[in-house]
Design a protein around this motif. Structure first.
Motif, PDB file in Angstrom:
ATOM      1  N   SER A 343      31.284   5.937 -31.334  1.00 44.00           N
ATOM      2  CA  SER A 343      32.197   4.804 -31.394  1.00 44.00           C
ATOM      3  C   SER A 343      32.896   4.677 -30.049  1.00 44.00           C
ATOM      4  CB  SER A 343      33.231   5.010 -32.506  1.00 44.00           C
ATOM      5  OG  SER A 343      34.315   4.134 -32.303  1.00 44.00           O
ATOM      6  N   THR A 344      32.558   3.634 -29.315  1.00 45.43           N
ATOM      7  CA  THR A 344      33.140   3.450 -27.990  1.00 45.43           C
ATOM      8  C   THR A 344      34.619   3.129 -28.088  1.00 45.43           C
ATOM      9  OG1 THR A 344      30.993   2.601 -27.294  1.00 45.43           O
ATOM     10  CG2 THR A 344      32.831   2.240 -25.808  1.00 45.43           C
ATOM     11  N   ALA A 345      35.002   2.340 -29.094  1.00 44.00           N
ATOM     12  CA  ALA A 345      36.410   1.962 -29.230  1.00 44.00           C
ATOM     13  C   ALA A 345      37.279   3.160 -29.595  1.00 44.00           C
ATOM     14  CB  ALA A 345      36.553   0.872 -30.285  1.00 44.00           C
ATOM     15  N   GLN A 346      36.738   4.095 -30.368  1.00 43.11           N
ATOM     16  CA  GLN A 346      37.500   5.292 -30.734  1.00 43.11           C
ATOM     17  C   GLN A 346      37.246   6.445 -29.773  1.00 43.11           C
ATOM     18  OE1 GLN A 346      37.603   6.331 -35.040  1.00 43.11           O
ATOM     19  NE2 GLN A 346      36.264   4.573 -35.342  1.00 43.11           N
ATOM     20  N   ASP A 347      36.204   6.304 -28.938  1.00 42.71           N
ATOM     21  CA  ASP A 347      35.826   7.339 -27.978  1.00 42.71           C
ATOM     22  C   ASP A 347      35.546   8.668 -28.687  1.00 42.71           C
ATOM     23  OD1 ASP A 347      35.213   8.370 -25.469  1.00 42.71           O
ATOM     24  OD2 ASP A 347      37.255   9.088 -25.124  1.00 42.71           O
ATOM     25  N   ARG A 348      34.738   8.584 -29.762  1.00 39.80           N
ATOM     26  CA  ARG A 348      34.406   9.796 -30.513  1.00 39.80           C
ATOM     27  C   ARG A 348      33.115   9.577 -31.289  1.00 39.80           C
ATOM     28  NH1 ARG A 348      36.596   9.402 -36.043  1.00 39.80           N
ATOM     29  NH2 ARG A 348      36.400  11.653 -36.170  1.00 39.80           N
ATOM     30  N   TRP A 349      32.507  10.692 -31.682  1.00 39.66           N
ATOM     31  CA  TRP A 349      31.294  10.643 -32.494  1.00 39.66           C
ATOM     32  C   TRP A 349      31.654  10.588 -33.967  1.00 39.66           C
ATOM     33  CZ3 TRP A 349      26.624   9.986 -30.290  1.00 39.66           C
ATOM     34  CH2 TRP A 349      26.479  10.311 -28.942  1.00 39.66           C
ATOM     35  N   LEU A 350      30.928   9.757 -34.728  1.00 41.35           N
ATOM     36  CA  LEU A 350      31.156   9.597 -36.161  1.00 41.35           C
ATOM     37  C   LEU A 350      29.905  10.019 -36.924  1.00 41.35           C
ATOM     38  CD1 LEU A 350      32.673   5.973 -36.098  1.00 41.35           C
ATOM     39  CD2 LEU A 350      33.940   8.145 -35.997  1.00 41.35           C
ATOM     40  N   GLU A 351      30.055  10.950 -37.852  1.00 42.45           N
ATOM     41  CA  GLU A 351      28.903  11.380 -38.657  1.00 42.45           C
ATOM     42  C   GLU A 351      28.461  10.252 -39.584  1.00 42.45           C
ATOM     43  OE1 GLU A 351      27.777  14.187 -42.420  1.00 42.45           O
ATOM     44  OE2 GLU A 351      29.532  14.766 -41.245  1.00 42.45           O
ATOM     45  N   ILE A 352      27.164   9.947 -39.583  1.00 41.57           N
ATOM     46  CA  ILE A 352      26.654   8.867 -40.420  1.00 41.57           C
ATOM     47  C   ILE A 352      25.516   9.299 -41.346  1.00 41.57           C
ATOM     48  CG2 ILE A 352      27.306   6.997 -38.871  1.00 41.57           C
ATOM     49  CD1 ILE A 352      24.361   7.051 -37.875  1.00 41.57           C
ATOM     50  N   SER A 353      24.956  10.491 -41.126  1.00 41.09           N
ATOM     51  CA  SER A 353      23.847  10.935 -41.965  1.00 41.09           C
ATOM     52  C   SER A 353      23.699  12.441 -41.890  1.00 41.09           C
ATOM     53  CB  SER A 353      22.536  10.273 -41.523  1.00 41.09           C
ATOM     54  OG  SER A 353      21.423  10.791 -42.261  1.00 41.09           O
ATOM     55  N   SER A 354      23.329  13.030 -43.016  1.00 38.85           N
ATOM     56  CA  SER A 354      22.889  14.424 -43.059  1.00 38.85           C
ATOM     57  C   SER A 354      21.520  14.453 -43.708  1.00 38.85           C
ATOM     58  CB  SER A 354      23.863  15.287 -43.873  1.00 38.85           C
ATOM     59  OG  SER A 354      25.061  15.505 -43.182  1.00 38.85           O
ATOM     60  N   VAL A 355      20.589  15.153 -43.080  1.00 44.95           N
ATOM     61  CA  VAL A 355      19.228  15.293 -43.608  1.00 44.95           C
ATOM     62  C   VAL A 355      18.985  16.785 -43.805  1.00 44.95           C
ATOM     63  CG1 VAL A 355      16.785  14.816 -43.224  1.00 44.95           C
ATOM     64  CG2 VAL A 355      18.510  13.224 -42.373  1.00 44.95           C
ATOM     65  N   SER A 356      18.679  17.186 -45.034  1.00 45.97           N
ATOM     66  CA  SER A 356      18.651  18.613 -45.363  1.00 45.97           C
ATOM     67  C   SER A 356      17.420  19.015 -46.151  1.00 45.97           C
ATOM     68  CB  SER A 356      19.889  18.993 -46.192  1.00 45.97           C
ATOM     69  OG  SER A 356      21.079  18.696 -45.513  1.00 45.97           O
ATOM     70  N   ASN A 357      17.015  20.269 -45.953  1.00 46.35           N
ATOM     71  CA  ASN A 357      16.006  20.927 -46.783  1.00 46.35           C
ATOM     72  C   ASN A 357      16.725  21.990 -47.609  1.00 46.35           C
ATOM     73  OD1 ASN A 357      13.801  22.202 -47.936  1.00 46.35           O
ATOM     74  ND2 ASN A 357      12.661  22.415 -46.027  1.00 46.35           N
ATOM     75  N   PHE A 358      16.549  21.928 -48.927  1.00 46.01           N
ATOM     76  CA  PHE A 358      17.183  22.895 -49.820  1.00 46.01           C
ATOM     77  C   PHE A 358      16.205  23.984 -50.266  1.00 46.01           C
ATOM     78  CE2 PHE A 358      19.234  18.743 -50.432  1.00 46.01           C
ATOM     79  CZ  PHE A 358      20.518  19.064 -50.024  1.00 46.01           C
ATOM     80  N   GLU A 359      14.950  23.879 -49.818  1.00 49.30           N
ATOM     81  CA  GLU A 359      13.898  24.804 -50.235  1.00 49.30           C
ATOM     82  C   GLU A 359      13.896  24.888 -51.769  1.00 49.30           C
ATOM     83  OE1 GLU A 359      14.128  28.447 -47.992  1.00 49.30           O
ATOM     84  OE2 GLU A 359      13.739  27.418 -46.084  1.00 49.30           O
ATOM     85  N   THR A 360      13.975  26.089 -52.360  1.00 50.92           N
ATOM     86  CA  THR A 360      13.895  26.201 -53.828  1.00 50.92           C
ATOM     87  C   THR A 360      15.274  26.304 -54.478  1.00 50.92           C
ATOM     88  OG1 THR A 360      13.705  28.616 -53.727  1.00 50.92           O
ATOM     89  CG2 THR A 360      11.645  27.348 -53.714  1.00 50.92           C
ATOM     90  N   PHE A 361      16.343  26.151 -53.688  1.00 50.88           N
ATOM     91  CA  PHE A 361      17.687  26.385 -54.217  1.00 50.88           C
ATOM     92  C   PHE A 361      18.007  25.434 -55.367  1.00 50.88           C
ATOM     93  CE2 PHE A 361      22.344  26.160 -54.211  1.00 50.88           C
ATOM     94  CZ  PHE A 361      22.673  27.501 -54.166  1.00 50.88           C
ATOM     95  N   GLN A 362      17.767  24.138 -55.167  1.00 53.34           N
ATOM     96  CA  GLN A 362      18.022  23.182 -56.242  1.00 53.34           C
ATOM     97  C   GLN A 362      16.961  23.262 -57.330  1.00 53.34           C
ATOM     98  OE1 GLN A 362      18.261  19.399 -54.134  1.00 53.34           O
ATOM     99  NE2 GLN A 362      20.486  19.515 -54.031  1.00 53.34           N
ATOM    100  N   SER A 363      15.701  23.390 -56.938  1.00 54.50           N
ATOM    101  CA  SER A 363      14.621  23.373 -57.934  1.00 54.50           C
ATOM    102  C   SER A 363      14.716  24.555 -58.889  1.00 54.50           C
ATOM    103  CB  SER A 363      13.252  23.344 -57.251  1.00 54.50           C
ATOM    104  OG  SER A 363      13.082  24.442 -56.389  1.00 54.50           O
ATOM    105  N   ASN A 364      15.261  25.686 -58.432  1.00 55.55           N
ATOM    106  CA  ASN A 364      15.447  26.824 -59.325  1.00 55.55           C
ATOM    107  C   ASN A 364      16.499  26.509 -60.376  1.00 55.55           C
ATOM    108  OD1 ASN A 364      14.995  29.488 -60.244  1.00 55.55           O
ATOM    109  ND2 ASN A 364      16.670  30.288 -59.010  1.00 55.55           N
ATOM    110  N   ARG A 365      17.562  25.825 -59.973  1.00 55.10           N
ATOM    111  CA  ARG A 365      18.575  25.379 -60.938  1.00 55.10           C
ATOM    112  C   ARG A 365      18.004  24.317 -61.876  1.00 55.10           C
ATOM    113  NH1 ARG A 365      24.615  24.923 -58.807  1.00 55.10           N
ATOM    114  NH2 ARG A 365      24.825  26.839 -57.609  1.00 55.10           N
ATOM    115  N   LEU A 366      17.216  23.416 -61.299  1.00 54.76           N
ATOM    116  CA  LEU A 366      16.690  22.273 -62.050  1.00 54.76           C
ATOM    117  C   LEU A 366      15.482  22.620 -62.911  1.00 54.76           C
ATOM    118  CD1 LEU A 366      16.768  19.800 -59.042  1.00 54.76           C
ATOM    119  CD2 LEU A 366      18.149  19.523 -61.101  1.00 54.76           C
TER     120      LEU A 366
END
Length: 423
Positions: A343-366
């Motif tokens: 953001s040029t007006a704020q002069d800072r970086w803004l988080e807009i996305s997270s892309v993640s691999n959970f491997e088997t962590f969720q599938s074991n619960r699910l």
């Protein structure tokens, strides 16, 4: 959820890996292993009693046939005692299994080997940067001033209706918001993701399935009457489509996308970094979710990163990609890449996305599995990413595309908006 067999066989490895996420897991790991040993020993004792009881039942049948009723009566008394003992042991096994599961729920996922060591966001690793940071005209403003100037988002009206963090989008602001949603969905479906519409509330089992509970319980809006949770992200209902599902290997990968509003109770703080669209309790997001073969999930993660890069390149926003350090990762993630727009007006970086691999962590619960070519059930890998979260993308567009004449709409969005400028 980590698999108990893996923990049992790799106790030190688990403890050392979770130290990367700033967790001293030694006590919990030891408790988990001890509970599992006690559960397994009790199960063996119960199985032996059941086996003895079954043998006695056969012996009783033989004695009855031969007319030895007195001996049969003695054995019957013994079987009654064994059945009572078996029932007691079954209750103990169930209680131990419940306690073990509750302990396992407190352990985060293990970070991948390439996750940087670090405790704070400042220690994340920048792996890519693109786009020219624009030079703005004199008098350029942050988005919370621009939206008042052009009457496109009303934070005060949202505060009156619901409270802070619930903005009202108006006129061209609402149309731009809708344009972004449609644009993101079209980009995702063109890339092979199947669009779904999902509930905006989920039950407790769904929240446990993707790891929001018990870790994020205080950050979720909860309807106590019906015991339902407002979703913090479409990841929760979309991934739970596959809860208790066994896929065939030929069905992998499964690619899904969905638009939903998202609701988060996260405590607000003061300052420019949380003003306006920077932090909200309700916001819109388009999500992508993948169910993958374990051997292909990291290749798929790279593909998801490239997909989000392509969208930001089209929007011509300056952005960078960070590989998160262990201390800044989510509870369920094995590896996460964050996208930030400048953001040029704020002069800072803004988080807009997270892309993640959970491997088997969720599938074991699910209990999300696939049947391999040998007919054996295996846990699938799950991945998800924002494609994209709207508030800070919108903030980046408003601030970086502002001119003295108004806010120019990025070329990729003009056919979706039906206008070229906000003035």
């Amino acid at each position: 959820m980590l698999q108990i067999a893996f923990i049992r066989e790799n106790q030190e490895k688990v403890i050392q890996a979770l130290a990367k996420k700033n967790m001293d897991a030694k006590t919990v790991v030891e408790e988990v292993v001890a509970l599992d040993e006690k559960r397994r020993a009790t199960q063996v004792e119960m199985d032996n009693i059941l086996s003895e009881s079954n043998k006695l039942s056969k012996d009783i049948g033989g004695l009855m046939k031969s007319g030895e009723k007195a001996k049969a009566a003695i054995l019957k008394e013994k079987t009654v005692s064994l059945k009572e003992k078996s029932k007691e042991l079954a209750e103990i096994v169930d209680a131990l299994a419940t306690e073990l599961t509750e302990k396992l729920y407190t352990l985060p996922n293990l970070p991948a080997d390439i996750v940087p060591v670090g405790k704070t966001p400042e220690e994340n690793l920048t792996v890519f940067e693109a786009g020219a940071i624009p030079t703005l005209h004199e008098g350029a403003q942050p988005h919370w001033e621009l939206v008042k100037k052009y009457d496109i988002i009303d934070f005060e009206l949202g505060n009156k209706i619901a409270g802070a963090g619930f903005p009202v989008y108006k006129g061209k602001g609402a149309r731009l918001q809708r344009a972004l949603i449609n644009y993101f969905l079209d980009k995702n479906t063109a890339a092979g993701y199947n669009e779904v519409q999902v509930p905006h509330l989920v039950n407790e089992a769904s929240a446990y399935g993707t790891g929001q509970l018990p870790d994020k319980e205080g950050q979720m809006y909860h309807d106590a009457t019906d015991d339902l949770y407002l979703i913090p992200t479409a990841e929760v209902p979309v991934t739970n489509i596959f809860r208790d599902v066994i896929l065939s290997e030929s069905e992998l990968p499964v690619l899904t996308t969905a638009y939903t509003p998202c609701f988060r109770r996260e405590a607000g703080s003061y300052g420019a970094h949380v003003r306006g669209l920077n932090r909200l309790h309700q916001f819109d997001k388009v999500e992508i979710v993948r169910v993958e073969h374990p051997e292909k999930s990291y290749e798929a993660l790279d593909g998801m990163v490239e997909h989000v890069k392509g969208i930001l390149d089209e929007l011509k926003l300056p952005y960078r990609i960070l590989r998160l350090c262990g201390g800044d990762m989510s509870f369920a993630s094995a590896l996460t890449y964050d996208f930030e727009v400048f953001s040029t007006a704020q002069d800072r970086w803004l988080e807009i996305s997270s892309v993640s691999n959970f491997e088997t962590f969720q599938s074991n619960r699910l209990k999300l599995r696939f049947k391999d070519k040998d007919g054996k059930n295996q846990l699938a890998h799950t991945l998800n990413g924002s494609s994209l979260a709207l508030p800070r993308v919108l903030a980046g567009i408003l601030e970086n595309y502002q001119t003295p004449e108004g806010i120019v709409i990025p070329e990729a969005l003009r056919s979706y908006c039906g206008f070229d400028i906000i003035n």
